[in-house]
Each structure stands twice: as C-alpha cells, then as structure tokens.
Scaffold this active site. Structure first.
Site, PDB file in Angstrom:
ATOM      1  N   SER A  36       8.962  19.012  30.838  1.00  0.00           N
ATOM      2  CA  SER A  36       9.615  20.085  30.095  1.00  0.00           C
ATOM      3  C   SER A  36       9.340  20.008  28.596  1.00  0.00           C
ATOM      4  O   SER A  36       9.624  20.960  27.869  1.00  0.00           O
ATOM      5  CB  SER A  36      11.128  20.044  30.333  1.00  0.00           C
ATOM      6  OG  SER A  36      11.637  18.751  30.090  1.00  0.00           O
ATOM      7  N   HIS A  45       5.648  24.197  34.439  1.00  0.00           N
ATOM      8  CA  HIS A  45       7.046  23.865  34.178  1.00  0.00           C
ATOM      9  C   HIS A  45       7.975  24.831  34.898  1.00  0.00           C
ATOM     10  O   HIS A  45       8.122  25.995  34.515  1.00  0.00           O
ATOM     11  CB  HIS A  45       7.313  23.899  32.661  1.00  0.00           C
ATOM     12  CG  HIS A  45       8.717  23.541  32.311  1.00  0.00           C
ATOM     13  ND1 HIS A  45       9.377  24.076  31.223  1.00  0.00           N
ATOM     14  CD2 HIS A  45       9.618  22.703  32.908  1.00  0.00           C
ATOM     15  CE1 HIS A  45      10.603  23.590  31.175  1.00  0.00           C
ATOM     16  NE2 HIS A  45      10.767  22.760  32.185  1.00  0.00           N
ATOM     17  N   GLU A  61       6.468  28.210  33.357  1.00  0.00           N
ATOM     18  CA  GLU A  61       5.559  28.139  32.210  1.00  0.00           C
ATOM     19  C   GLU A  61       4.275  27.436  32.655  1.00  0.00           C
ATOM     20  O   GLU A  61       4.308  26.297  33.124  1.00  0.00           O
ATOM     21  CB  GLU A  61       6.195  27.351  31.062  1.00  0.00           C
ATOM     22  CG  GLU A  61       7.387  28.053  30.436  1.00  0.00           C
ATOM     23  CD  GLU A  61       8.048  27.211  29.352  1.00  0.00           C
ATOM     24  OE1 GLU A  61       8.410  27.779  28.314  1.00  0.00           O
ATOM     25  OE2 GLU A  61       8.208  25.989  29.564  1.00  0.00           O
ATOM     26  N   ASN A  99      12.002  25.756  25.964  1.00  0.00           N
ATOM     27  CA  ASN A  99      12.731  24.645  25.347  1.00  0.00           C
ATOM     28  C   ASN A  99      12.651  24.669  23.829  1.00  0.00           C
ATOM     29  O   ASN A  99      13.539  24.143  23.158  1.00  0.00           O
ATOM     30  CB  ASN A  99      12.248  23.309  25.906  1.00  0.00           C
ATOM     31  CG  ASN A  99      12.992  22.925  27.176  1.00  0.00           C
ATOM     32  OD1 ASN A  99      14.207  22.998  27.229  1.00  0.00           O
ATOM     33  ND2 ASN A  99      12.258  22.541  28.200  1.00  0.00           N
TER      34      ASN A  99
END
Length: 279
Positions: A117, A138, A150, A188
């Site tokens: 992540s 991800h 992702e 993130n």
C-alpha cells in the site's frame, strides 16, 4: 491469457483477493507458511461464500464450484501460476525474498504483483532477476467488495505488461486505475490528512466518536477512527510512517503518537477485537 493466480499471504487481504479471483473463474492457489493461517483463510472464504448463498446472491452449486477452484499450500514450490500476487507483511526484504523463490519455480512469462500500500514497487523490483515482470497491484479492504485497484507502473514495466494487469483487474470485476510508483500512490497519498488531522484533533481532546459522527453525517461512509479500525491500525500506521519518510518528513504528515501507542498495545482494530473501539 491469465488463467491461474497464486495469492501469497493468507491474511484478511490475501483471502479476499483469492476469493475475488475465484469468484470470477480463475484457478487460485493460496500460499502461506503458517498452516493455521491457511485453515483460517479457508474457513473465512467458506463463511463469506455461504453468506452470499444465504443472501441469494449465488447458488450453493456456484459456491462449491468456486471453492473447488481454490487450493491451499504451505509449500512455495507449489506456487506455480500465470500471475502471482503477494499480500504478506509490509517489509521490502520479505517481499523480495518471496519473489526470488517464486521466480525460480515459475515460467519466464509469469507476472509478479505486490499488493503493498505504500512501499516503493521500484525498489522491490530492482533486486529481482527480471524487474520488468514486477508490478504493483494494490487492492483495498475488503477485497471482495471494494472495486478500486491501483495498478502501479515502474520504470521497468512495458506498456504491454501494464495493459495485461489492467485487463486482469477488469476480469476480476474491479475498476483499475493506472498510476506511477510514488509515495502512497494515489489513495494513500490523498487519505493521509484524513487520518492524521483526525488524530491531531483527538490529541487536542476532541472525542473520537464525535469526530466519526461528524464525518459520517457529512457524507463519509465511515469516520476516520472506524475506518482505521477496519483497515488495521498497524497497517494504517505503517503506511503513515512510510509516506512521511518517503516525502522527506513534512510536519503536516507526522505520524500520530496516539496511533503509535495503540499499535504498541496490540489494539489493531477489528481483527484483534479492540482498537479505537471494542468489537
């Protein structure tokens, strides 16, 4: 064409990815060094699929077909597939060592994806025999429900490899977005202030339940503390530290002492039964 997938790591994320792949017709192998983790993964998948049967979302026969397409192993020599996805602990050396072992037993056509992540996919790939076959993929928790994936491209990847991964995500019923390898990728990177500012308010004495209630009343599906408990406070804190370090330690993204303390106390959230809330 990708027909078989090996998922390494039988935790919550790995199990979710494996189930999502199996539900879309892929032959799946789940690998973990811990027999207890494999047993827990199998039971969790069976429970999730039975829940879908109970809700009339799939038939009992479909459940059985999905489960028949999944095998569980603690031997890396059995991890032979068209595509490998790792979802193990967030430590670059551990991921690299796993991939080195799997490079040895798989064909030269196998693609390897890390579900990290926040770690640098480029740095993970750089230490491997063929970095061009290593990508970021991800998923988000719970992987059986969350659509976004992702797809992280490094300087080593060809356009054809990335297109293959994008198509795989689509074939798994996901909505892939392509992004370059950068700290926190997209989600993130954007989400850090949501968590960190909420933790700052808590450090100043504002009630966590009030913060969650306010954010949820404003339209967020989950307040920051509910969400951190769902993700896992250990994972969330590790991502905050990683993004903070990679971006040069900007003060606005300084990881929270509250979260550090709660992780040190083993209060990881839903998976441990206690986090900011009790479950």
């Amino acid at each position: 064409m990708i027909k078989s997938i090996c998922v390494c790591g039988a935790g919550t994320m790995g199990t979710g990815i494996a189930q999502a792949a199996a539900q879309h017709g892929f032959t799946v192998t789940v690998y973990d060094i811990g027999e207890s983790m494999l047993k827990q993964s199998r039971m969790g998948m069976e429970k999730n699929l039975q829940s879908l049967v109970n809700k009339n979302k799939i038939s009992a026969s479909t459940r059985n077909i999905i489960l028949d397409g999944v095998s569980f192993t603690s031997s890396y020599q059995s991890c032979i597939a068209d595509f490998v996805i790792e979802a193990i602990l967030e430590k670059p050396l551990a991921k690299q060592e796993l991939f080195r072992q799997l490079f040895e037993v798989n064909s030269e056509a196998t693609i390897f994806a890390t579900n990290t992540s926040s770690l640098s996919v480029t740095e993970i790939a750089r230490a491997l025999p063929d970095p061009s076959r290593v990508v970021g993929m991800h998923f988000f928790n719970p992987a059986t429900i969350m659509k976004l994936v992702e797809v992280v491209q490094t300087e080593f990847n060809s356009a054809a490899t990335i297109e293959l991964v994008m198509q795989l995500a689509l074939d798994m019923g996901k909505k892939p977005v392509r992004c370059i390898d950068a700290p926190g990728f997209i989600v993130n990177r954007v989400a850090r202030p949501y968590y960190i500012e909420a933790l700052r308010l808590a450090e100043e004495g504002v009630s966590m339940t009030v913060i969650d209630a306010l954010m949820e009343s404003a339209g967020f599906k989950m307040g920051p503390f509910h969400l951190m408990d769902l993700i896992g406070n250990d994972i969330n804190y590790a991502v905050s530290c990683s993004v903070y370090e990679q971006l040069g330690k900007p003060s606005r993204l300084t990881p929270s002492a509250i979260q550090q303390q709660i992780v040190a106390a083993g209060k990881l959230g839903r998976k441990s039964g206690e986090g900011y809330y009790t479950y």
